[in-house]
Design a protein around this motif. Structure first.
Motif, PDB file in Angstrom:
ATOM      1  N   ASP A  10       0.782  -1.116  -0.114  1.00  0.00           N
ATOM      2  CA  ASP A  10      -0.001  -0.047  -0.023  1.00  0.00           C
ATOM      3  C   ASP A  10       0.917   1.221  -0.034  1.00  0.00           C
ATOM      4  N   TRP A  11       0.914   2.043  -1.108  1.00  0.00           N
ATOM      5  CA  TRP A  11       1.813   3.268  -1.091  1.00  0.00           C
ATOM      6  C   TRP A  11       1.133   4.482  -0.837  1.00  0.00           C
ATOM      7  N   GLU A  12      -0.121   4.388  -0.226  1.00  0.00           N
ATOM      8  CA  GLU A  12      -0.977   5.555   0.274  1.00  0.00           C
ATOM      9  C   GLU A  12       0.001   6.534   1.267  1.00  0.00           C
ATOM     10  N   PRO A  13       0.487   7.542   1.055  1.00  0.00           N
ATOM     11  CA  PRO A  13       1.181   8.210   2.245  1.00  0.00           C
ATOM     12  C   PRO A  13       0.238   8.437   3.604  1.00  0.00           C
ATOM     13  N   VAL A  14       1.084   8.022   4.648  1.00  0.00           N
ATOM     14  CA  VAL A  14       0.601   8.256   5.875  1.00  0.00           C
ATOM     15  C   VAL A  14       0.858   9.484   6.633  1.00  0.00           C
ATOM     16  N   VAL A  15       0.070  10.171   6.985  1.00  0.00           N
ATOM     17  CA  VAL A  15       0.447  11.652   7.585  1.00  0.00           C
ATOM     18  C   VAL A  15       0.129  11.342   9.028  1.00  0.00           C
ATOM     19  N   ILE A  16       1.323  11.722   9.687  1.00  0.00           N
ATOM     20  CA  ILE A  16       1.359  11.693  11.237  1.00  0.00           C
ATOM     21  C   ILE A  16       1.249  13.120  11.734  1.00  0.00           C
TER      22      ILE A  16
END
Length: 142
Positions: A10-16
């Motif tokens: 899954d290459w979706e960006p993870v926003v922290i």
């Protein structure tokens, strides 16, 4: 490939994001803002060194205690003139620079400079080291 779980990436960006302010902080902010709207005087207090783990070094607290006990003249004892001259003379006789003398007694050159200029607060340990290094008696006149 039946029976084996198919793994996909899954290459979706993870926003922290930074943690949201706690309820207490929000409540304080609300109270302050409400008071501002009401036109009340707001006094904020900045706490310096809050939540730091720095114990005051014992030497400063000793000096401040001495100052607190002292009622008349509120200043530390400085190096007396005779002592300044004695240190300088003994150092000159040994043909040492302030830096060399400092190195011998394992102190910073600034320490020697302060003693010779009379700015230092006399420290018995340093005076002892100076006496041994210079082979001269510097204290005992008090």
């Amino acid at each position: 490939m039946s029976g084996v779980g198919h793994v996909t990436q899954d290459w979706e960006p993870v926003v922290i994001r930074k943690k949201a302010p706690t309820a207490a902080a929000k409540k304080d902010e609300k109270a302050v803002n409400a008071a501002r709207r009401a036109g009340a005087d707001i006094e904020t207090l900045k706490k310096f060194n809050a939540a730091t783990n720095k114990a005051a070094s014992s030497s400063t607290s000793l000096n401040t205690k001495k100052l607190d006990d002292e009622t008349e003249n509120l200043h530390h004892d400085r190096v007396p003139t005779e002592l300044k001259k004695a240190i300088m003379q003994a150092r000159m006789e040994k043909k040492l620079t302030q830096a060399q003398l400092a190195q011998i007694i394992n102190e910073k050159p600034q320490v020697i400079q302060e003693y010779e200029s009379g700015k230092a607060i006399p420290n018995q340990q340093i005076l002892g080291k100076l006496e041994r290094a210079l082979g001269a008696k510097l204290r005992g006149k008090k």
